[in-house]
Scaffold this active site. Sequence first.
Site, PDB file in Angstrom:
ATOM      1  N   SER A   1       0.834  -1.206   0.000  1.00 59.95           N
ATOM      2  CA  SER A   1       0.000   0.000   0.000  1.00 59.95           C
ATOM      3  C   SER A   1       0.868   1.254   0.000  1.00 59.95           C
ATOM      4  CB  SER A   1      -0.863  -0.022   1.256  1.00 59.95           C
ATOM      5  OG  SER A   1      -1.405   1.232   1.516  1.00 59.95           O
TER       6      SER A   1
ATOM      7  N   TYR B   1      -2.229  -0.274  10.202  1.00 59.41           N
ATOM      8  CA  TYR B   1      -2.451  -0.860   8.878  1.00 59.41           C
ATOM      9  C   TYR B   1      -1.164  -0.760   8.038  1.00 59.41           C
ATOM     10  CZ  TYR B   1      -3.886  -1.114   3.992  1.00 59.41           C
ATOM     11  OH  TYR B   1      -3.963  -1.423   2.657  1.00 59.41           O
TER      12      TYR B   1
HETATM   13  N1  LIG Z   1      -8.381  -0.261  -2.467  1.00 57.00           N
HETATM   14  C1  LIG Z   1      -7.292   0.482  -2.234  1.00 57.00           C
HETATM   15  O1  LIG Z   1      -7.271   1.694  -2.443  1.00 57.00           O
HETATM   16  C2  LIG Z   1      -6.041  -0.176  -1.697  1.00 57.00           C
HETATM   17  C3  LIG Z   1      -4.918   0.638  -1.511  1.00 57.00           C
HETATM   18  C4  LIG Z   1      -3.755   0.065  -1.023  1.00 57.00           C
HETATM   19  C5  LIG Z   1      -3.690  -1.292  -0.765  1.00 57.00           C
HETATM   20  N2  LIG Z   1      -4.802  -2.059  -0.947  1.00 57.00           N
HETATM   21  C6  LIG Z   1      -4.678  -3.498  -0.658  1.00 57.00           C
HETATM   22  O2  LIG Z   1      -5.165  -4.222  -1.771  1.00 57.00           O
HETATM   23  C7  LIG Z   1      -5.758  -5.447  -1.332  1.00 57.00           C
HETATM   24  C8  LIG Z   1      -7.179  -5.528  -1.845  1.00 57.00           C
HETATM   25  O3  LIG Z   1      -7.917  -4.411  -1.321  1.00 57.00           O
HETATM   26  P1  LIG Z   1      -9.408  -4.110  -1.699  1.00 57.00           P
HETATM   27  O4  LIG Z   1      -9.566  -2.648  -1.808  1.00 57.00           O
HETATM   28  O5  LIG Z   1      -9.837  -4.993  -2.805  1.00 57.00           O
HETATM   29  O6  LIG Z   1     -10.123  -4.540  -0.323  1.00 57.00           O
HETATM   30  P2  LIG Z   1     -11.403  -5.450  -0.082  1.00 57.00           P
HETATM   31  O7  LIG Z   1     -11.691  -5.398   1.392  1.00 57.00           O
HETATM   32  O8  LIG Z   1     -12.495  -5.072  -1.004  1.00 57.00           O
HETATM   33  O9  LIG Z   1     -10.879  -6.896  -0.475  1.00 57.00           O
HETATM   34  C9  LIG Z   1     -10.199  -7.735   0.418  1.00 57.00           C
HETATM   35  C10 LIG Z   1     -10.925  -9.082   0.433  1.00 57.00           C
HETATM   36  O10 LIG Z   1     -10.226  -9.938   1.326  1.00 57.00           O
HETATM   37  C11 LIG Z   1     -11.169 -10.666   2.078  1.00 57.00           C
HETATM   38  N3  LIG Z   1     -10.568 -11.042   3.353  1.00 57.00           N
HETATM   39  C12 LIG Z   1     -10.340 -10.260   4.431  1.00 57.00           C
HETATM   40  N4  LIG Z   1      -9.798 -10.968   5.403  1.00 57.00           N
HETATM   41  C13 LIG Z   1      -9.646 -12.243   4.923  1.00 57.00           C
HETATM   42  C14 LIG Z   1      -9.151 -13.438   5.475  1.00 57.00           C
HETATM   43  N5  LIG Z   1      -8.661 -13.481   6.728  1.00 57.00           N
HETATM   44  N6  LIG Z   1      -9.165 -14.566   4.706  1.00 57.00           N
HETATM   45  C15 LIG Z   1      -9.658 -14.534   3.440  1.00 57.00           C
HETATM   46  N7  LIG Z   1     -10.146 -13.414   2.875  1.00 57.00           N
HETATM   47  C16 LIG Z   1     -10.144 -12.288   3.609  1.00 57.00           C
HETATM   48  C17 LIG Z   1     -12.349  -9.737   2.266  1.00 57.00           C
HETATM   49  O11 LIG Z   1     -13.552 -10.438   2.540  1.00 57.00           O
HETATM   50  C18 LIG Z   1     -12.369  -8.985   0.947  1.00 57.00           C
HETATM   51  O12 LIG Z   1     -13.275  -9.572   0.036  1.00 57.00           O
HETATM   52  C19 LIG Z   1      -5.647  -5.439   0.185  1.00 57.00           C
HETATM   53  O13 LIG Z   1      -4.476  -6.150   0.527  1.00 57.00           O
HETATM   54  C20 LIG Z   1      -5.485  -3.986   0.530  1.00 57.00           C
HETATM   55  O14 LIG Z   1      -4.803  -3.802   1.753  1.00 57.00           O
HETATM   56  C21 LIG Z   1      -5.970  -1.534  -1.421  1.00 57.00           C
END
Ligand SMILES: NC(=O)c1ccc[n+]([C@@H]2O[C@H](COP(=O)([O-])OP(=O)(O)OC[C@H]3O[C@@H](n4cnc5c(N)ncnc54)[C@H](O)[C@@H]3O)[C@@H](O)[C@H]2O)c1
Length: 327
Positions: A130, A155
């Site tokens: 991130s 985080y």
């Molecule tokens: N969206 C953003 O702007 C952003 C920015 C930086 C980093 N990220 C990273 O990208 C990745 C995806 O993010 P996103 O925005 O799609 O988030 P999101 O919450 O929509 O997707 C994450 C998914 O992981 C699942 N999950 C959570 N805990 C879990 C577990 N213990 N076992 C199995 N599944 C689990 C959730 O149910 C969810 O569907 C994450 O690692 C997040 O930290 C996202």
Amino acid sequence: MSVLVTGVAGFIGSQVAQRLLARGEAVVGVDNFSPYYDPVLKFARLKPLRGTEGFTFVEADVADRDALAALADAHPDFDRIVHLAAQPGVRHSKVDPYIYVRTNVMGHLVMLELAREMGGRLKHFVYASSSSVYGGNSKLPFSVEDPVDHPESLYAATKRADELMVEAYAHQYGMRATGLRYFTVYGPWGRPDMSPYIFARAIHEGKTIPLYHMGRIKRDFTYIDEIAAGTIAALDHVPAGGVRGGAHRLYNLGATRSVDIRHVVSLFEKALGKSANIELKPGEAGDMRETAADIAATTRDLGWSPKVTVEEGIPLFVEWFKRYNRL
Ligand SMILES: NC(=O)c1ccc[n+]([C@@H]2O[C@H](COP(=O)([O-])OP(=O)(O)OC[C@H]3O[C@@H](n4cnc5c(N)ncnc54)[C@H](O)[C@@H]3O)[C@@H](O)[C@H]2O)c1
């Protein structure tokens, strides 16, 4: 051969899986439908995937070693991993810190162990980091070469820990791995806890939008299609191995334009045809003031150079927001 995608019901995971399937790959998707935000949206994202040939879904918690071991036994044919499951959100890490360590650190370790046990079968381990790892850095734009020793939230600390754990595994076990530092991702199927969704809902319902740091916040908003394409470009670019065969690369995936949050609100007002009620508030600890990505290395190695501007992307998000919420 197939690709294991964790967090497949998530915002980014669902779009990555869709693209992999569209190019004829088989995908094994994992998710535990974490209750952090309404799982109904996660079921809806999963629906089109479930109907696509080549897709298999396994409901499992990535921090559950037994469940992941069973998954590895049942699906011995994946040779690449895209690990996106996580507990996201900067603010919530003050509310429930334990879930961040359980999912983002223990879950990450379980995934790394699964990858290690695959030995030579594993071609590439790609995972989500991130932009929050840049924390208190004042030099902009953020470059993957910059030191990242000052996370401003738990985080961010878990995401940095993930990077360091992968670095150790790549070194010790000859693993090929790529970490992606995503910058504020937005677009159709977006997360309800993130500012674009919060802005759209508040403007539609005539509610107040709190803008922290007195509205002096800038973010490098990056459109979901670009993020999904960049993730797959990274997956396809296996880093060349070093002395023991292992290699670990980090890339920024950001649109490279730091946009004033008040401009973003005005784009939502335009797309929704309604004015926003804004309340300026002081900054909250953990919230970064400004983010901007230096993507020189990403463009050079992955050929990735995002084009979609917020002026183009926000109306597309609003169109989906209205359709999904039947407004
Ligand atoms: N969206 C953003 O702007 C952003 C920015 C930086 C980093 N990220 C990273 O990208 C990745 C995806 O993010 P996103 O925005 O799609 O988030 P999101 O919450 O929509 O997707 C994450 C998914 O992981 C699942 N999950 C959570 N805990 C879990 C577990 N213990 N076992 C199995 N599944 C689990 C959730 O149910 C969810 O569907 C994450 O690692 C997040 O930290 C996202």
